[in-house]
Design a protein around this motif. Structure first.
Motif, PDB file in Angstrom:
ATOM      1  N   MET A   5      53.347  41.701  37.549  1.00 14.06           N
ATOM      2  CA  MET A   5      52.240  40.519  37.683  1.00 14.06           C
ATOM      3  C   MET A   5      51.778  40.705  39.032  1.00 14.06           C
ATOM      4  O   MET A   5      52.150  41.127  39.938  1.00 14.06           O
ATOM      5  N   LYS A   6      50.323  40.401  38.825  1.00 13.63           N
ATOM      6  CA  LYS A   6      49.474  40.496  40.065  1.00 13.63           C
ATOM      7  C   LYS A   6      48.973  39.195  40.434  1.00 13.63           C
ATOM      8  O   LYS A   6      48.885  38.387  39.767  1.00 13.63           O
ATOM      9  N   HIS A   7      48.688  38.992  41.901  1.00 11.13           N
ATOM     10  CA  HIS A   7      48.243  38.001  42.346  1.00 11.13           C
ATOM     11  C   HIS A   7      46.968  38.104  42.875  1.00 11.13           C
ATOM     12  O   HIS A   7      46.846  39.617  43.391  1.00 11.13           O
ATOM     13  N   LEU A   8      46.303  37.480  43.501  1.00 12.34           N
ATOM     14  CA  LEU A   8      44.953  37.774  44.417  1.00 12.34           C
ATOM     15  C   LEU A   8      45.054  36.573  45.571  1.00 12.34           C
ATOM     16  O   LEU A   8      45.015  35.491  45.632  1.00 12.34           O
ATOM     17  N   ILE A   9      45.683  37.360  46.681  1.00  8.91           N
ATOM     18  CA  ILE A   9      45.856  36.184  48.071  1.00  8.91           C
ATOM     19  C   ILE A   9      44.962  36.797  48.861  1.00  8.91           C
ATOM     20  O   ILE A   9      44.526  36.227  49.621  1.00  8.91           O
TER      21      ILE A   9
END
Ligand code: CP
Length: 304
Positions: free
Chosen positions: A1-5
């Motif tokens: 899973m990828k987040h954008l922080i």
């Protein structure tokens, strides 16, 4: 899973792909109208917003998905003392992706560690605002036709303006970028941005408090609001809030193909007489925000 922080979570190739998808969405709206059928976006806004929240919500709706969330944390169980971590774990049970804005720097990062669904940082304190940066990059690519060989003037509150910090970080990855940092002494760019981003990447920059000094050199003028909500002392805010007011006269020496950007909201820093100038593109910039967020939702949900 990828987040954008943080904008650095995306490689330059991923950013270029997002820009290409956003451009395709602009030209082929119908093609994308059912891509997120049955999916849900949660918008958790612990701080006020107009553009970011509503463009995220419009983006998900235009992809065929639905939206849940809150725009005022006092109406959520945060007001009863629930932690961000617990809120995120619960909202992940009800949604496929979460866009979150929080006044505390690092709160979206903490949320991403506990989340079962992708987290998008929609602004954390005076720190970062990566989806505004994606919006800015799509605007620059669309309006200037290039991402390199640009002299960019950043004007206003460079200390607390999180959009500026993210934009500098992103633009240092392109070739031959120069910055003109225009601010009063009290609102200069933080030392860590100078040392860890500009100096580390050998980026050319000058600092001035005079908005007209380098006007003739600029390809982009990025105006920012003085961030009232980050000041500890109201007297300081009142003294600094109208330090820069861009008007027609101040643009006399500017290039014909300059673009004037602003993440908005505007308070006084751009006079309304500039709105009719063909170089003003801040309202168009706000529209680009919806398309790049559509592209980002598709990417994080791994929709083809
Ligand atoms: N540019 C921006 O973040 O605007 P909002 O605060 O209205 O979301």
């Amino acid at each position: 899973m990828k987040h954008l922080i943080d904008i650095k979570d995306l490689s330059i190739e991923e950013i270029n792909d997002l820009i290409e998808v956003a451009k395709d969405i602009i030209n082929n709206r119908e093609k994308y109208s059912h891509k997120c059928d049955g999916r849900k976006l949660a918008t958790l806004f612990f701080e006020p917003s107009t553009r970011t929240r509503l463009s995220f919500e419009a983006a998900m709706m235009e992809l065929g998905g639905n939206v849940i969330g809150f725009s005022d944390s006092s109406s959520s169980s945060t007001s009863k003392g629930e932690t961000v971590s617990d809120t995120i774990r619960v909202v992940g049970c009800y949604s496929d992706i979460i866009a979150m804005r929080h006044p505390k720097e690092g709160a979206p990062l903490v949320a991403s560690m506990k989340s079962t669904v992708p987290i998008i940082n929609a602004g954390d304190g005076g720190h970062n605002h990566p989806t505004q940066t994606l919006t800015d990059l799509l605007t620059i690519q669309s309006e200037k036709g290039r991402m390199d060989n640009l002299t960019i003037g950043l004007c206003g509150d460079l200390k607390f303006g999180r959009t500026v910090h993210s934009l500098i970080t992103a633009m240092t990855r392109y070739k031959n970028i120069k910055f003109v940092l225009i601010s009063p002494k009290e609102l200069e760019i933080p030392e860590y941005i100078k040392k860890e981003v500009l100096d580390k990447n050998n980026i050319e920059y000058v600092e001035t408090n005079d908005i007209e000094e380098y006007m003739a050199d600029l390809d982009i003028l990025y105006m920012t609001r003085v961030q009232k909500e980050r000041f500890f002392n109201e007297a300081d805010y009142i003294r600094l809030k109208d330090y820069y007011i861009l008007n027609k006269e101040k643009l006399e020496k500017a290039k014909n193909d300059l673009i004037i950007m602003h993440p908005l909201p505007r308070v006084n820093e751009i006079s309304t007489d500039v709105d009719e100038d063909k170089r003003a593109c801040y309202f168009k910039q706000a529209e680009y925000g919806k398309y790049i967020r559509m592209a980002l939702i598709l990417k994080l949900l791994e929709v083809e």
